[in-house]
Design an enzyme around this catalytic site. Structure first.
Site, PDB file in Angstrom:
ATOM      1  N   GLY A 182      -4.169  11.927 -18.713  1.00 44.62           N
ATOM      2  CA  GLY A 182      -3.954  10.545 -18.272  1.00 44.62           C
ATOM      3  C   GLY A 182      -4.773  10.371 -16.701  1.00 44.62           C
ATOM      4  O   GLY A 182      -4.159   9.896 -15.902  1.00 44.62           O
ATOM      5  N   GLU A 183      -5.416  11.870 -16.760  1.00 49.45           N
ATOM      6  CA  GLU A 183      -6.151  11.442 -16.242  1.00 49.45           C
ATOM      7  C   GLU A 183      -7.445  11.172 -15.951  1.00 49.45           C
ATOM      8  O   GLU A 183      -7.871  10.904 -14.619  1.00 49.45           O
ATOM      9  CB  GLU A 183      -6.044  12.681 -14.840  1.00 49.45           C
ATOM     10  CG  GLU A 183      -5.241  13.427 -14.264  1.00 49.45           C
ATOM     11  CD  GLU A 183      -4.741  14.852 -14.344  1.00 49.45           C
ATOM     12  OE1 GLU A 183      -5.207  15.302 -12.929  1.00 49.45           O
ATOM     13  OE2 GLU A 183      -5.338  15.562 -15.341  1.00 49.45           O
TER      14      GLU A 183
END
Ligand code: FES
Ligand code: FES
Length: 889
Positions: free
Chosen positions: A847-848
């Site tokens: 996600g990051e």
């Protein structure tokens, strides 16, 4: 009052309405058509409220209902239903254009107005039609693709069934639509502000206009008499600790003694309507004694500076990291760069406001349950914080559908006020703050100041890295120490650096408080490291790609914490990006040969992002259902990343069930056990891992007694529910003296290539293209993975070029500089899949990831284009011009 006749979604209505009523209120409040959303403060900035009036897309917040007599209005609910969706809704679902889904109804309505007139729109046509609609999650790429796909459906060239993945293709590695995508596309997914509770009052808070002041008195006498006011709550009405303790108990639900930043809440008004609550809030008189204001760590650390927190010094945490003798290694290095960098305070900018609902269930019983419905990504932890703060044990937290969060919901925000008010007034409470109030209620990305020195030997091998960084913690600490730890845990990035010397400091100031923000620490320090890597490569006359390749850490070598890496498939990614890099360099040379003031440049950045931190633990239960389906029980929030998809696809795959036989019970504290936050890109790796373990236990039990059904399991004396766990056994804090110690269990890796054009006359930067090569292990759902990468690139570019939160000045999406579809750029993702040995089915998190190398790749590209090295983000035109004149000497 005026009488109007309006046809809405095909039905004729007669209304008698007040002259100032806007269409969004008619739809949402009077007709409960809550598919139409509101993100901005009705300033026409977000487009979430878009509907169609007489064939044209309009923003319903700007449209007076009295002017619609005889008009025809279509809202998202008028298009289709989950059972019978419109082709545009199908296209958005099948394109993976829906993440949190908060922008989706407005996007679909804007797209419909376009496609009704133009069945073959160009990308420019689409960008023009959607120019007023913001999305924070997707980077707009898949939204543009969705409109193109919808056009093909409408032209009759394709049908949804031809595009829909066939489950026979398999369940892993296939882009099956998200379980919630269609209800979001049809506007029937309930976000917190959409929830109506009978008899609810509406809450508004009174916020401090001062950054640092003692509260002398609060006079509510005039406000109490205002129309519609149910009551006014101050700190004395809160029965618990009145402190929301994430790690230390420093942040009040309502300030009692002093205020510590512009926006700190001091009182809350409950009234029959939100407008009445806001009006009464303005009549609350607060007398302050102003204190010295310290907006920077330098001011807060100055000799004699006033202590901001009564129990902790302004320098509230520091942690070194030392491996080898970096000073000696630097002295012996053939080449060293020494410089400083800084990053700005930034808003995570989820589109949805910080809405929350709270009420007492079984109000007349012996022990009513306080129900809190909000946007939490860590419902059990947050419920515990609320219980202590407001002094009430019997509580249930429910996660509504959430319009993005990006770290902002690591901590409790509006829930503290709503829960306390529901308890105090014994009335259901809806707290639907506007955008500006939401900005005040929430944490921000920490600003970092960094001084670095990076050295290499004559062959270009890195020798040592020294970094001294100071983090502006803002007014309250939240998870500031975690941000520092994460920065240190990933300090050496993708490289093997034999000697490290780091010092970190976390400092209280009177700015808004910092906490998690996509990446949370590593994006800031990686910007410094990756910029220094490029500067050193240039100084040594080595190509930046080759320089990186020769310094990439190899399995068995040590990360900055002293732990050896196990899997590190980064050289393969570097080779995957090489043809793109060569093509981009050629394109840039070609472009620049033409001359002129606009210069094109190419920049690289890498990132190796840890997943499953020291000691991280997650539990998930599975229960075999009487119809042969499976219920997954685990507090796995999904504010838009696709966690629901991941759990469903893994469970269906392992149980050999259709996806609609997998039921998720993930959103309420009374059915789940704590599983940690949907943060740190950990849900796939940790909760997916726990799910695999739980299913393994269930299947083992079924095999043991040869059972295929619930009855057979029960008859054999076996339970139908099994608890799975996933734990990183490498646990504990970093050594306080050396910063050496446990590390992440897995890593996701990326190499990012930025192509930019810099106007050397104006300092403006245009992104031509971003390409990211990522290895996130085995891919569960390719479209969801791409969506995370594309959204991360868009957010990373916003962080790099324009976004900033300035206390007292940033008030809305325009002053924040929210990236629009007009800023969107070409993106390409290159995926490699090295199965992670300890990951669920070989997967890890993602996600990051693309947030981490984007800013340095951008700054390296700007430097490559024109020699301007921007060392202080964001790279606004004035900073680019200043860097350019510095480069020219
Ligand atoms: S609420 Fe209408 S444009 Fe933002
Ligand atoms: S999907 Fe667009 S804001 Fe989340």
């Amino acid at each position: 009052m005026k009488k109007v006749a309006i046809k809405i979604n095909g039905r004729s209505h007669q209304f008698i309405i007040e002259k100032d009523l806007v269409l969004i209120d008619l739809l949402r409040k009077d007709l409960h058509l809550t598919g139409t959303k509101q993100s901005c403060d009705r300033k026409g900035q977000c487009g979430a409220c878009t509907v169609i009036v007489n064939g044209k897309a309009v923003r319903s917040c700007l449209t007076k209902a009295t002017e619609l007599d005889g008009s025809e209005v279509i809202t998202i609910e008028g298009l289709g239903t989950p059972e019978n969706p419109h082709l545009i809704q199908e296209a958005f679902v099948l394109s993976g254009a829906i993440q949190c889904g908060f922008c989706t109804p407005g996007m679909i309505m804007a797209a419909k107005a376009l496609l009704d007139k133009n069945r073959d729109p160009s990308v420019d046509d689409i960008k023009k039609a959607l120019r007023r609609n913001l999305c924070r999650c997707t980077g707009y790429k898949k939204i543009i693709e969705a409109v193109q796909l919808a056009a093909r459906f409408l032209r009759g060239e394709l049908t949804p069934d031809q595009v829909r993945p066939d489950p026979k293709q398999g369940l892993i590695g296939v882009s099956h639509p998200r379980p919630s995508a269609m209800i979001k596309a049809c506007g029937v997914a309930e976000f917190a502000a959409d929830i109506q509770v009978a008899g609810a009052g509406e809450l508004a808070a009174v916020h401090s206009p001062h950054a640092h002041a003692l509260i002398k008195s609060i006079d509510v006498s005039a406000a109490e008499k205002m129309p519609g006011v149910i009551g006014i709550m101050t700190a004395k009405d809160i029965k618990g600790t009145n402190r929301l303790k994430y790690m230390v108990p420093d942040r009040p639900v309502l300030c009692d003694v002093k205020v510590r930043f512009i926006g700190d809440p001091v009182a809350a008004v409950l009234a029959e309507t939100r407008e009445q609550a806001v009006a009464a809030g303005r009549a609350v008189k607060v007398e302050y004694d102003l204190l010295p204001v310290m907006m920077t760590p330098e001011e807060a650390l100055a000799l004699g500076a006033l202590q901001i927190d009564p129990d902790r010094p302004n320098l509230c945490f520091s942690q070194p990291q030392i491996r080898g003798d970096a000073e000696v290694a630097l002295a012996k290095s053939a080449s060293v760069v020494e410089t400083d960098f800084s990053t700005q305070t930034n808003h995570q900018a989820p589109l949805e406001p910080e809405a929350c609902v709270a009420y007492l269930e079984d109000e007349n019983g012996d022990l009513p349950t306080l129900v809190v419905i909000g946007r939490s990504i860590n419902i059990h932890y947050h419920m515990g914080m609320l219980q202590d703060a407001i002094g009430y044990e019997n509580m249930r937290y429910q996660e509504a559908y959430s319009g993005g969060q990006f770290g902002i919901k690591i901590d409790v925000t509006s829930e503290g006020l709503a829960a306390a008010a529901a308890l105090h007034f014994k009335r259901p409470v809806r707290y639907v703050p506007g955008l500006m109030e939401s900005m005040w209620l929430t944490s921000k990305r920490h600003a970092f100041s960094m001084k670095v020195r990076l050295g290499a030997d004559a062959q270009g091998k890195l020798t040592a890295y020294c970094i001294d960084f100071t983090v502006n913690n803002g007014a309250y600490s939240s998870n500031g120490t975690v941000i520092i730890s994460r920065a240190l845990l990933m300090l050496s990035g993708s490289y093997y650096i034999p000697a490290i010397r780091a010092m970190s400091r976390l400092v209280y100031t009177n700015t808004i408080w910092g906490a998690a923000a996509r990446g949370a620490g590593p994006p800031q320090v990686n910007y410094a490291l990756e910029s220094a890597v490029d500067m050193l490569a240039e100084k040594m006359g080595i190509d930046p790609l080759e320089f990186r390749l020769m310094n990439i850490l190899k399995p068995g070598q040590l990360k900055s914490t002293g732990r050896a890496a196990e899997q590190w498939p980064l050289p393969e990614l570097m080779e995957a990006i090489r043809p793109h890099y060569n093509r981009a360099r050629n394109d840039a040379s070609e472009f620049n040969r033409k001359g002129g003031t606009v210069k094109r440049g190419v920049g690289l950045g890498t990132g190796s992002f840890g997943i499953g931190g020291p000691g991280d633990t997650a539990t998930v239960a599975v229960e075999l259902d009487p119809d042969g389906g499976l219920t997954v029980l685990g507090a796995a929030a999904d504010p838009g990343e696709g966690n629901d998809s991941m759990l469903t696809q893994i469970a269906a795959h392992l149980m050999n069930l259709p996806m609609d036989k997998i039921r998720l019970a993930t959103r309420t504290t009374d059915r789940t056990t704590a599983a940690g936050p949907a943060a740190g890109s950990r849900i796939t790796y940790m909760l997916g891992g726990a799910l695999v373990d739980a299913i393994h236990k269930l299947k083992s039990a079924m095999a043991e007694v040869n059972a295929a059904t619930v009855e057979q399991l029960q008859t054999s004396g076996k339970p139908t529910r099994y608890l799975g766990t996933k734990k990183n056994e490498d646990a504990g804090p970093l050594d306080p003296q050396t910063g050496q110690g446990p590390s992440f269990e897995s890593q996701v890796h990326a190499v990012q290539l930025a192509e930019v054009e810099v106007n050397t006359a104006t300092g403006e930067v245009r992104v031509v293209k971003m390409t990211t090569a990522v290895d996130a292990g085995r891919v569960i759902n390719p479209k969801n993975l791409e969506g995370q990468l594309e959204g991360g690139m868009d957010m990373g570019v916003g962080f790099a070029l324009r976004e900033i939160y300035i206390d007292g000045q940033t008030k809305d999406w325009v002053s924040f500089q929210f990236p629009t579809i007009g800023h969107s750029f070409e993106m390409e993702t290159v995926i490699r899949e090295t199965p992670r040995t300890k990951g669920p089915l070989g997967a890890t998190g993602v996600g990051e990831m693309t947030m981490v190398p984007t800013a340095p790749a951008m700054m390296n590209a700007i430097a490559n284009a024109c020699g301007a090295r921007v060392r202080h983000l964001p790279a606004t035109p004035d900073k680019v011009l200043a860097a350019l004149s510095e480069a020219k000497g």
